[in-house]
Design a protein around this motif. Structure first.
Motif, mmCIF file in Angstrom:
data_model
loop_
_atom_site.group_PDB
_atom_site.id
_atom_site.type_symbol
_atom_site.label_atom_id
_atom_site.label_comp_id
_atom_site.label_asym_id
_atom_site.label_seq_id
_atom_site.Cartn_x
_atom_site.Cartn_y
_atom_site.Cartn_z
ATOM 1 N N GLU A 1 0.834 -1.215 0.000
ATOM 2 C CA GLU A 1 0.000 0.000 0.000
ATOM 3 C C GLU A 1 0.864 1.260 0.000
ATOM 4 N N ILE A 2 1.934 1.232 0.808
ATOM 5 C CA ILE A 2 2.850 2.392 0.829
ATOM 6 C C ILE A 2 3.418 2.617 -0.574
ATOM 7 N N VAL B 1 0.652 4.039 -2.841
ATOM 8 C CA VAL B 1 0.340 5.444 -2.547
ATOM 9 C C VAL B 1 1.505 6.344 -2.978
ATOM 10 N N ALA B 2 2.725 5.881 -2.739
ATOM 11 C CA ALA B 2 3.897 6.667 -3.158
ATOM 12 C C ALA B 2 3.870 6.881 -4.667
ATOM 13 N N ASN B 3 3.499 5.862 -5.403
ATOM 14 C CA ASN B 3 3.405 5.996 -6.856
ATOM 15 C C ASN B 3 2.343 7.017 -7.257
ATOM 16 N N LEU B 4 1.198 6.968 -6.566
ATOM 17 C CA LEU B 4 0.145 7.963 -6.835
ATOM 18 C C LEU B 4 0.663 9.378 -6.601
ATOM 19 N N ALA B 5 1.516 9.524 -5.578
ATOM 20 C CA ALA B 5 2.046 10.844 -5.217
ATOM 21 C C ALA B 5 3.341 11.151 -5.959
ATOM 22 N N ARG B 6 3.706 10.290 -6.914
ATOM 23 C CA ARG B 6 4.944 10.468 -7.695
ATOM 24 C C ARG B 6 6.164 10.595 -6.781
ATOM 25 N N LEU B 7 6.257 9.636 -5.848
ATOM 26 C CA LEU B 7 7.430 9.545 -4.988
ATOM 27 C C LEU B 7 8.016 8.151 -5.148
ATOM 28 N N GLU B 8 9.337 8.072 -5.067
ATOM 29 C CA GLU B 8 9.986 6.774 -5.085
ATOM 30 C C GLU B 8 10.693 6.609 -3.745
ATOM 31 N N LEU B 9 10.384 5.546 -3.030
ATOM 32 C CA LEU B 9 10.965 5.369 -1.703
ATOM 33 C C LEU B 9 11.856 4.137 -1.724
ATOM 34 N N PHE C 1 8.243 3.917 7.015
ATOM 35 C CA PHE C 1 6.940 4.558 6.815
ATOM 36 C C PHE C 1 5.798 3.599 7.158
ATOM 37 N N VAL D 1 3.596 5.463 9.627
ATOM 38 C CA VAL D 1 2.283 5.824 9.082
ATOM 39 C C VAL D 1 1.220 4.904 9.688
#
Lengths: 95, 491
Positions: free
Chosen positions: A7-8, A11-19, A27, A31
């Motif tokens: 899920e993290i 969601v990161a992909n939706l927010a255009r973040l790469e973790l 997280f 989170v």
């Protein structure tokens, strides 16, 4: 845990973040704790309670439909990381 | 008295009487920054050359006899308020080299009033945090104890006022970000009513909660800055057309007929430091001696404020921060590959951990299937919190509480535990959710010598009442006269 690794990542992909892996684990934990805490809201019965999205009493703010000066192209592009011929440059979008 | 130690009111009198010049005053503040900011770390950018030019202009105005109470007064500005031609970083890597091409509404107002911008001060990245430790550019230390945080997110504002590196500062408050650092640094901080001060040019964190306000050395100075920055601005669609009173007209001592509400829930909150409790108890006694009537009130939903806030604020943030894409302004990472890769690289390198954490929480709370359970529910609880205040204000004029459950804590102590950090915002968040004004005034010191602040809140657009009570309290006490000892440094 309240939120899974997948899920993290989703969601990161939706927010255009790469973790990276470490951050995903961290997280997941942090989170998850925060969302657990947020669940205390479910102790309150909110049936028939309206939603508040902002705290001002005003409704729509209209202005006269007249032209006003704006910043213009040169100023608009002043901080662009890539620009050419009055345009923003981005990586190729259509292959 | 040294020039940099002056209050705005005092300096303004001296400027008017031509005992000092604006150039001397601004130079004294720049010298003070040079002397102590290596130790404190409040400033991200010092506006050396331009500040002196503004001071020269102020001196010309004074010579012509056209001045305001802010003419020639050196002010620091939190680094998320847009300043034309002066770098505005939001303490983020993603905006590290961003130079705005326009001024925020409040900057236009300060400029019209003749104030001098001495520089841009540090903060938590995009105002997300309560300790200024989330700044990606530098560490800011509490002038009262260099090992402690200055509070946040307007930590640079509070530290710069406390250490006499400006005469006043503008910060922003989304969940306590003016009041809490003011409390931790022993200065006065006002979060105005939502809509009182234009947000045009304030870099958005959570648009329904953000509000700009002043941090100052005393209550009078705070009212002077509020006079200058308040008022309608068509460029902020939530800006209010409500009349702006002369806030200094409320500055008279005496509390007869004022009813102060003491919420039972606040004082039953677990984890309040005994020194904070003692200082608040003493403050209540002082206010009563001055003629205020204290009444018990109840804010039954206040204990849910943290949970509601940490859904609503990250949700709005995740939407607001979508604009940082490496295209229009700010940092762009190397982008081997597609447009989407460029976005991801830019945002992943540009944002720090707390900002990412809140974007994740917000995106999750707004995502399909979770919206009603999180954002919807929190927005309903927000209604209940607002209703609590409406009911409470039927029986009192102002509500009193601590600003923060503890004095400033050591740097690094809580940074890896975001939930614990969020819980410290318990007393300040509700005012943002309800849109009401709140002020923090110095009301004591901990045994270790760290400042403690008293919070007062009132109905929408009743900042005047806060100024009246805060001013009366200040006249009766001497906490605001105490200064941090910055040892070993020339001043």
């Amino acid at each position: 845990m309240k939120i899974t690794k997948d899920e993290i990542i989703h969601v990161a992909n939706l927010a255009r973040l790469e973790l990276n892996e470490d951050v995903i684990d961290k997280f997941c934990n942090q989170v998850g704790q925060i969302l657990d805490y947020v669940d205390t809201l479910n102790q309150i019965d909110t049936k028939n309670v309206s939603l508040t999205s902002h705290a001002s009493s005003s409704t729509n703010a209209f202005r006269e439909d007249i032209e006003i000066e704006s910043i213009g192209m040169e100023q608009g592009l002043a901080n662009a990381p890539g620009k050419e011929d009055g345009c923003f440059i981005v990586p190729k979008v259509i292959g | 008295m040294k020039l940099h130690e002056m209050t705005i009111q005092k300096a303004s009198e001296c400027l008017r009487a031509k005992e000092i010049s604006a150039k001397e005053l601004v130079q004294a503040v720049l010298d003070r920054i040079e002397a102590v900011d290596k130790t404190i770390g409040a400033y991200i950018t010092v506006n050396h050359d331009h500040a002196m030019k503004q001071a020269e202009m102020a001196d010309q105005q004074i010579a012509k006899g056209t001045f305001t109470p802010l003419t020639g007064i050196p002010i620091s500005i939190k680094d998320l308020i847009s300043t034309k031609g002066l770098r505005t970083t939001c303490a983020s890597k993603i905006l590290e080299n961003y130079v705005p091409v326009y001024n925020a509404g409040v900057m236009e107002k300060l400029s019209q009033a003749g104030a001098v911008t001495v520089g841009k001060v540090n903060m938590d990245e995009f105002a997300m945090g309560s300790s200024t430790e989330n700044s990606r550019l530098k560490v800011t230390r509490n002038p009262w104890d260099l090992n402690c945080i200055p509070g946040g997110s307007s930590g640079g504002s509070a530290a710069s006022v406390s250490a006499d590196m400006c005469l006043g500062s503008l910060g922003s408050d989304t969940g306590g970000s003016i009041r809490q650092p003011a409390s931790h640094c022993g200065v006065v901080g006002m979060k105005p009513t939502y809509g009182r001060v234009s947000r045009y040019g304030l870099v958005a964190f959570a648009s329904s909660l953000d509000q700009i306000g002043p941090l100052t050395k005393n209550v009078t100075d705070n009212a002077l800055l509020m006079n200058a920055i308040s008022g309608f601005d068509a460029r902020d669609s939530t800006s209010s057309k409500q009349d702006v009173p002369d806030f200094t007209s409320f500055l008279s001592k005496g509390l007869k007929g004022i009813r102060i509400g003491i919420p039972g829930e606040y004082h039953e909150t677990e984890g309040i430091d005994p020194d904070v409790k003692a200082a608040i108890k003493n403050a209540i006694a002082v206010l009563q001696q001055m003629g205020a009537e204290c009444v018990d009130i109840s804010l039954p939903h206040s204990k849910y404020a943290v949970a509601a806030y940490y859904v609503i604020a990250p949700s709005e943030a995740s939407s607001n921060l979508a604009r940082y894409d490496g295209v229009k302004y700010g940092f762009r990472a190397d982008h081997p590959g597609s447009l989407i890769d460029m976005y991801k690289n830019t945002r992943s390198k540009g944002f720090g951990p707390e900002v990412k954490r809140r974007i994740i929480i917000g995106t999750y709370a707004l995502s399909a299937g979770y919206y009603d359970a999180y954002y919807g529910k929190a927005s309903q609880v927000r209604t209940l919190i607002m209703d609590d205040f409406k009911k409470a204000f039927q029986s009192c004029d102002v509500i009193l509480s601590p600003v923060s459950p503890t004095p400033a804590f050591p740097i690094g102590e809580k940074i890896d535990d975001p939930l614990t950090m969020y819980l410290l915002d318990i007393f300040t968040l509700s005012a943002n959710l309800a849109g009401i004004p709140g002020i923090s005034v110095p009301c004591g010191f901990s045994k270790k010598g760290l400042p403690i602040g008293l919070q007062l809140m009132s109905r929408h657009f009743e900042e005047g009442k806060l100024f009246k009570v805060a001013y009366s309290f200040e006249q009766e006490t001497d906490f605001h006269h105490k200064k941090p000892q910055l040892s070993g440094k020339k001043s």
